[in-house]
Write a protein that holds these residues in place. Structure first.
Motif, PDB file in Angstrom:
ATOM      1  N   HIS A 398       0.837  -1.212   0.000  1.00 47.91           N
ATOM      2  CA  HIS A 398       0.000   0.000   0.000  1.00 47.91           C
ATOM      3  C   HIS A 398       0.866   1.254   0.000  1.00 47.91           C
ATOM      4  N   ILE A 399       1.856   1.302   0.875  1.00 49.76           N
ATOM      5  CA  ILE A 399       2.713   2.484   0.986  1.00 49.76           C
ATOM      6  C   ILE A 399       3.477   2.724  -0.312  1.00 49.76           C
ATOM      7  N   ARG A 400       3.910   1.658  -0.968  1.00 50.64           N
ATOM      8  CA  ARG A 400       4.710   1.788  -2.194  1.00 50.64           C
ATOM      9  C   ARG A 400       3.873   2.166  -3.415  1.00 50.64           C
ATOM     10  N   SER A 401       2.551   2.158  -3.274  1.00 48.70           N
ATOM     11  CA  SER A 401       1.703   2.483  -4.429  1.00 48.70           C
ATOM     12  C   SER A 401       0.747   3.634  -4.154  1.00 48.70           C
ATOM     13  N   ALA A 402       0.797   4.220  -2.954  1.00 45.59           N
ATOM     14  CA  ALA A 402      -0.110   5.313  -2.596  1.00 45.59           C
ATOM     15  C   ALA A 402       0.561   6.673  -2.791  1.00 45.59           C
ATOM     16  N   TRP A 403      -0.259   7.732  -2.864  1.00 44.66           N
ATOM     17  CA  TRP A 403       0.184   9.132  -2.862  1.00 44.66           C
ATOM     18  C   TRP A 403       1.171   9.446  -3.986  1.00 44.66           C
ATOM     19  N   GLY A 404       1.023   8.781  -5.095  1.00 43.73           N
ATOM     20  CA  GLY A 404       1.909   9.021  -6.226  1.00 43.73           C
ATOM     21  C   GLY A 404       3.123   8.121  -6.281  1.00 43.73           C
ATOM     22  N   ASN A 405       3.359   7.328  -5.239  1.00 50.24           N
ATOM     23  CA  ASN A 405       4.456   6.357  -5.293  1.00 50.24           C
ATOM     24  C   ASN A 405       4.157   5.301  -6.347  1.00 50.24           C
ATOM     25  N   GLN A 406       5.184   4.904  -7.075  1.00 50.89           N
ATOM     26  CA  GLN A 406       5.018   3.896  -8.116  1.00 50.89           C
ATOM     27  C   GLN A 406       6.109   2.847  -7.970  1.00 50.89           C
ATOM     28  N   ALA A 407       5.822   1.874  -7.134  1.00 52.97           N
ATOM     29  CA  ALA A 407       6.798   0.800  -6.889  1.00 52.97           C
ATOM     30  C   ALA A 407       6.066  -0.523  -6.783  1.00 52.97           C
ATOM     31  N   GLY A 408       6.795  -1.595  -7.026  1.00 52.63           N
ATOM     32  CA  GLY A 408       6.204  -2.919  -7.063  1.00 52.63           C
ATOM     33  C   GLY A 408       5.758  -3.413  -5.696  1.00 52.63           C
ATOM     34  N   ALA A 409       4.967  -4.471  -5.723  1.00 51.45           N
ATOM     35  CA  ALA A 409       4.419  -5.047  -4.503  1.00 51.45           C
ATOM     36  C   ALA A 409       5.509  -5.741  -3.686  1.00 51.45           C
ATOM     37  N   VAL A 410       5.276  -5.830  -2.382  1.00 46.23           N
ATOM     38  CA  VAL A 410       6.079  -6.645  -1.481  1.00 46.23           C
ATOM     39  C   VAL A 410       5.302  -7.935  -1.243  1.00 46.23           C
ATOM     40  N   THR A 411       5.971  -9.054  -1.344  1.00 44.68           N
ATOM     41  CA  THR A 411       5.299 -10.336  -1.198  1.00 44.68           C
ATOM     42  C   THR A 411       5.505 -10.924   0.199  1.00 44.68           C
ATOM     43  N   GLU A 412       4.649 -11.871   0.552  1.00 40.50           N
ATOM     44  CA  GLU A 412       4.813 -12.575   1.825  1.00 40.50           C
ATOM     45  C   GLU A 412       6.170 -13.270   1.884  1.00 40.50           C
ATOM     46  N   LEU A 413       6.620 -13.783   0.750  1.00 45.41           N
ATOM     47  CA  LEU A 413       7.913 -14.456   0.720  1.00 45.41           C
ATOM     48  C   LEU A 413       9.035 -13.484   1.031  1.00 45.41           C
ATOM     49  N   ASP A 414       8.945 -12.248   0.510  1.00 45.19           N
ATOM     50  CA  ASP A 414       9.947 -11.227   0.821  1.00 45.19           C
ATOM     51  C   ASP A 414      10.058 -11.031   2.328  1.00 45.19           C
ATOM     52  N   VAL A 415       8.926 -10.968   2.984  1.00 40.71           N
ATOM     53  CA  VAL A 415       8.899 -10.742   4.448  1.00 40.71           C
ATOM     54  C   VAL A 415       9.398 -11.982   5.178  1.00 40.71           C
TER      55      VAL A 415
END
Length: 421
Positions: A398-415
């Motif tokens: 959510h943070i990486r795609s909100a308020w004009g941010n344009q970045a890919g998703a973070v996955t459960e595996l990443d965490v």
């Protein structure tokens, strides 16, 4: 027989080459040792240089005697334990000469000629001048002697052997004092000496290959810190940690206090600022800034992003978690609070391709260093026991795609990969 003879010659030739390459630029210990007079000025200079190199960080155990060694440094090949730098004659450097100390820095060899492991960053320290080496030596010899025997390294075979280390050095280590570049200013050259030499910034900010060697072709272009799972962002990219476009004062402020407009240091870099760079002289901070701002920057323009849409359930869950846990500090629009909580909107630490630092911060908390210029920093609590992998992935997506941010998703595996480590 001919094949065996050729194979034997090849092995002997390789052994001779490795031997030769490991004796390159070797210090001459047979020459008369120059007298290093421990004047107050030299001791003060040595103490300052020890701060610049952050020597105490590795050579001091938690709660232990400063510089007495014994701290374990985890590597992908096992654990290396730091040595005793106090002037104890049996377990420290009390019986070392200035030339032997210089050889350790410059050529990565101990007093007895044994090859040192590059967890001690002699690949950077080889750039240190003999004069600075002598000042460091004098300062360390002025400390109280502490008897603390070396802890044996715990490295896997064959990495634990001297022949394997000799081959590694033949492949990846070239000793040599950093030569000034005449077309650059004196300040730039001083900054290069600090960043590339005693400051050993490339030890973290440069990627490493499978054998643990830094990739010179990607100098300061970012790298995952082995075993710590923090990403040292690229100093050559405006999308990561490049500062070419920053006001000079902001770069100095970040190195000196740990905070600057739009930036806060966390993780391993917080320790570097707290123990080292906040103590640098104004002239050296300015020199490092000059060098860092002159680094060639890649990807001058933000690339167009064609990202897959976030699943509706993940987007909804991420927004809910943000409202519950994050909005009070970082704001409904990710605007943050100036001087306290960083903005998330337009924050390049949020939108970097590598998400390790984001995950680490949410899991384990984010703490800026306490420095003279920022003695009571604001921090972020850990959520390792509050949020599961799916929750952290959702809120960061959510943070990486909100308020004009344009970045890919973070996955459960990443965490999960970082939580497990």
């Amino acid at each position: 027989m001919k094949k065996i003879a050729f194979a034997l010659l090849a092995v002997l030739g390789l052994a001779a080459l490795v031997w030769h390459l490991n004796l390159r630029d070797e210090a001459d210990l047979s020459a008369p040792a120059p007298v290093v007079a421990a004047t107050p000025e030299l001791l003060a200079r040595g103490a300052y240089l020890a701060r610049v190199g952050n020597c105490a960080a590795c050579h001091t155990t938690r709660g232990g005697t400063p510089y007495a060694g014994g701290r374990g440094i985890d590597t992908p090949f096992g654990t290396v334990y730091s040595s005793n730098l106090t002037p104890d004659a049996q377990t420290g450097i009390g019986s070392w000469s200035p030339a032997e100390f210089w050889r350790a820095l410059h050529n990565g060899r101990s007093k007895d000629g044994r090859l040192l492991y590059p967890a001690f960053p002699y690949t950077s320290y080889t750039a240190v001048t003999r004069a600075d080496s002598d000042a460091l030596y004098a300062y360390l010899r002025s400390l109280p002697a502490t008897a603390q025997a070396a802890t044996p390294h715990a490295l896997r075979w064959p990495f634990s052997t001297q022949p394997a280390l000799a081959v590694w050095r033949a492949l990846y280590f070239q000793p040599g004092v950093l030569q000034p570049e005449p077309q650059q200013s004196a300040e730039w050259n001083r900054g290069a000496y600090l960043v590339r030499g005693l400051g050993h910034c490339g030890a973290c900010h440069t990627a490493r290959n499978a054998l643990g060697a830094s990739d010179d072709q990607l100098d300061l272009a970012g790298g995952l810190i082995p075993m710590q799972n923090w990403y040292a962002p690229a100093l050559t990219s405006p999308h990561e940690a490049g500062v070419a476009g920053w006001p000079r004062n902001d770069v100095v402020r970040l190195l000196q206090t740990g905070v600057a407009p739009g930036a806060t240091v966390l993780g391993p870099m917080a320790e570097v600022v707290r123990q080292s760079t906040q103590h640098w002289s104004p002239a050296d901070l300015a020199a490092a800034t000059t060098y860092l701002q002159a680094l060639p920057q890649s990807d001058a323009k933000v690339p167009a992003r064609d990202l897959p849409p976030t699943p509706a359930r993940v987007a909804e869950r991420g927004a809910q978690l943000y409202d519950k846990h994050c909005v009070q500090c970082h704001g409904a629009q990710g605007q943050g609070v100036a001087g306290a909580y960083p903005a998330l909107a337009g924050n390049r630490a949020v939108t970097m391709a590598n998400t390790a630092n984001l995950v680490q911060t949410v899991l384990n908390g984010g703490y800026a260093p306490a420095t003279a210029g920022n003695p009571r920093p604001f921090g972020m609590p850990p959520y390792v026991l509050v949020l599961n992998d799916a929750d952290i992935a959702a809120v960061l997506t959510h943070i990486r795609s909100a308020w004009g941010n344009q970045a890919g998703a973070v996955t459960e595996l990443d965490v999960n990969r970082l939580r497990a480590n």
